[in-house]
Design an enzyme around this catalytic site. Sequence first.
Site, short mmCIF file in Angstrom:
data_model
loop_
_atom_site.label_atom_id
_atom_site.label_comp_id
_atom_site.label_asym_id
_atom_site.label_seq_id
_atom_site.Cartn_x
_atom_site.Cartn_y
_atom_site.Cartn_z
N VAL A 66 -34.80 63.42 18.17
CA VAL A 66 -35.96 63.78 17.34
C VAL A 66 -37.18 64.24 18.15
O VAL A 66 -38.22 64.55 17.59
CB VAL A 66 -36.35 62.65 16.36
CG1 VAL A 66 -35.29 62.47 15.29
CG2 VAL A 66 -36.63 61.33 17.08
N ASN A 92 -38.72 56.01 12.60
CA ASN A 92 -38.57 54.73 13.29
C ASN A 92 -38.25 54.88 14.78
O ASN A 92 -38.55 53.98 15.56
CB ASN A 92 -37.46 53.93 12.58
CG ASN A 92 -36.93 52.80 13.43
OD1 ASN A 92 -37.56 51.75 13.53
ND2 ASN A 92 -35.78 53.00 14.06
N SER A 146 -47.00 49.88 15.64
CA SER A 146 -46.82 48.62 16.38
C SER A 146 -48.13 47.85 16.43
O SER A 146 -49.21 48.43 16.40
CB SER A 146 -46.37 48.91 17.81
OG SER A 146 -46.39 47.74 18.58
N TYR A 159 -47.37 53.18 25.75
CA TYR A 159 -46.81 52.79 24.44
C TYR A 159 -47.94 52.45 23.46
O TYR A 159 -47.93 52.88 22.31
CB TYR A 159 -45.87 51.60 24.65
CG TYR A 159 -45.18 51.10 23.40
CD1 TYR A 159 -44.14 51.82 22.82
CD2 TYR A 159 -45.55 49.88 22.82
CE1 TYR A 159 -43.49 51.34 21.68
CE2 TYR A 159 -44.90 49.39 21.69
CZ TYR A 159 -43.87 50.13 21.12
OH TYR A 159 -43.24 49.65 20.00
N LYS A 163 -48.66 54.37 19.97
CA LYS A 163 -48.58 53.72 18.66
C LYS A 163 -49.94 53.78 17.93
O LYS A 163 -49.98 53.88 16.70
CB LYS A 163 -48.10 52.28 18.81
CG LYS A 163 -46.62 52.17 19.22
CD LYS A 163 -45.69 52.89 18.23
CE LYS A 163 -44.23 52.52 18.43
NZ LYS A 163 -43.31 53.26 17.55
N ILE A 192 -40.46 41.50 17.51
CA ILE A 192 -39.26 41.46 16.69
C ILE A 192 -38.03 41.47 17.60
O ILE A 192 -37.99 42.23 18.58
CB ILE A 192 -39.20 42.68 15.73
CG1 ILE A 192 -40.55 42.91 15.00
CG2 ILE A 192 -38.04 42.56 14.75
CD1 ILE A 192 -40.99 41.82 14.07
P1 NAI Z 1 -34.34 49.88 19.22
O1 NAI Z 1 -34.33 50.31 20.64
O2 NAI Z 1 -33.19 49.08 18.70
O3 NAI Z 1 -34.54 51.13 18.24
C1 NAI Z 1 -35.04 52.36 18.60
C2 NAI Z 1 -34.03 53.40 18.18
O4 NAI Z 1 -34.58 54.70 18.37
C3 NAI Z 1 -32.75 53.33 19.05
O5 NAI Z 1 -31.61 53.33 18.22
C4 NAI Z 1 -32.83 54.59 19.88
O6 NAI Z 1 -31.58 55.09 20.26
C5 NAI Z 1 -33.58 55.52 18.93
N1 NAI Z 1 -34.20 56.65 19.63
C6 NAI Z 1 -34.97 56.60 20.73
N2 NAI Z 1 -35.29 57.83 21.13
C7 NAI Z 1 -34.74 58.69 20.23
C8 NAI Z 1 -34.71 60.10 20.12
N3 NAI Z 1 -35.35 60.88 20.99
N4 NAI Z 1 -34.05 60.64 19.07
C9 NAI Z 1 -33.41 59.86 18.18
N5 NAI Z 1 -33.38 58.52 18.24
C10 NAI Z 1 -34.03 57.94 19.27
O7 NAI Z 1 -35.68 49.06 19.05
P2 NAI Z 1 -36.48 48.60 17.74
O8 NAI Z 1 -37.25 47.43 18.16
O9 NAI Z 1 -35.60 48.50 16.57
O10 NAI Z 1 -37.50 49.80 17.56
C11 NAI Z 1 -37.67 50.52 16.34
C12 NAI Z 1 -39.12 50.95 16.23
O11 NAI Z 1 -39.93 49.79 16.06
C13 NAI Z 1 -39.64 51.67 17.44
O12 NAI Z 1 -40.50 52.72 17.03
C14 NAI Z 1 -40.45 50.60 18.16
O13 NAI Z 1 -41.45 51.14 18.98
C15 NAI Z 1 -41.01 49.84 16.97
N6 NAI Z 1 -41.49 48.50 17.26
C16 NAI Z 1 -40.63 47.52 17.72
C17 NAI Z 1 -41.12 46.25 17.94
C18 NAI Z 1 -40.24 45.12 18.43
O14 NAI Z 1 -40.77 44.05 18.76
N7 NAI Z 1 -38.93 45.28 18.48
C19 NAI Z 1 -42.53 45.92 17.74
C20 NAI Z 1 -43.32 47.01 17.25
C21 NAI Z 1 -42.81 48.25 17.02
#
Ligand code: NAI
Length: 254
Positions: A66, A92, A146, A159, A163, A192
Amino acid sequence: MKRFQNQVAVITGAGSGIGKATAIQLADEGATVVLVGRTKEKLEAVAEIVSERSDNQHAYVYVADVTAEEEVELLAAYLKDNFEVVHVLINNAGTSSSGSILQLEEWDWEYVQKTNVTSVFLMAKHVGPLLADAKAENKAIVNIASLSGHKAGAKIPHYSTAKAAVIHLTKALAGELASNGVRVNSVSPGFIETPMTKESLENASFNQAIELHTLLKRIGRAEEVAKAVAFLASSDSSYVTGTDLLIDGGWLTV
Ligand code: NAI
């Protein structure tokens, strides 16, 4: 009637963590989900979970980076050809790394901006029109920001900046799309448990620090974020636009 019956929902980064939980939540509530991400196997595994949970639900898998405009344009064309309209878009996909401003390389800075913010801009630019043009009552975009977008975290200046920009971009987009009936909001999760935080959460003192600073005294679950995202994506939040919802267990409160 389920909240997302007859609605098409597109979720980026749907192969793991919060994206995966959100895709499952929306599908459970009747949405036809399009799972977007870079790794086909991860997306297919989520699609399988969706169809196992309900005979009536089918998840579509679409492989795309993306951050690449040409790939997002192809995704938008695929969505138009196959579904004509989109009702719900969940931006996301995201990433982070660790380093101080003095340590970070420019490519690291750029990669984090592109993945977290530029991707939201590109999806809004190319997939946004499919929501804007849809003749439907419920049309919503939810961006995953975030807690770090509200409070700059240690060793994540790139980051935190990205955000904070997502929170602001959400408001700008809400203003642009309001006249088309599209609501745009963001959520700001705290800590999370997902693949992104796995390594940090293996550190006991990190866990203790989170528990100490969080009113609810625990780390959050992806499913808890997914439920809040589903609220903002649904017509239950029909008078909510341009806002950000903290899902941080009370971290910022005290
Ligand atoms: P995660 O690493 O499991 O999910 C992120 C997903 O985005 C992964 O599946 C990854 O492959 C995909 N991704 C990354 N770059 C991409 C690209 N260029 N094109 C398509 N897909 C891509 O981690 P999580 O924690 O589920 O993160 C989801 C969202 O939540 C992110 O935006 C993260 O910044 C945000 N977030 C997470 C927090 C946490 O504590 N886990 C806290 C606050 C925000």
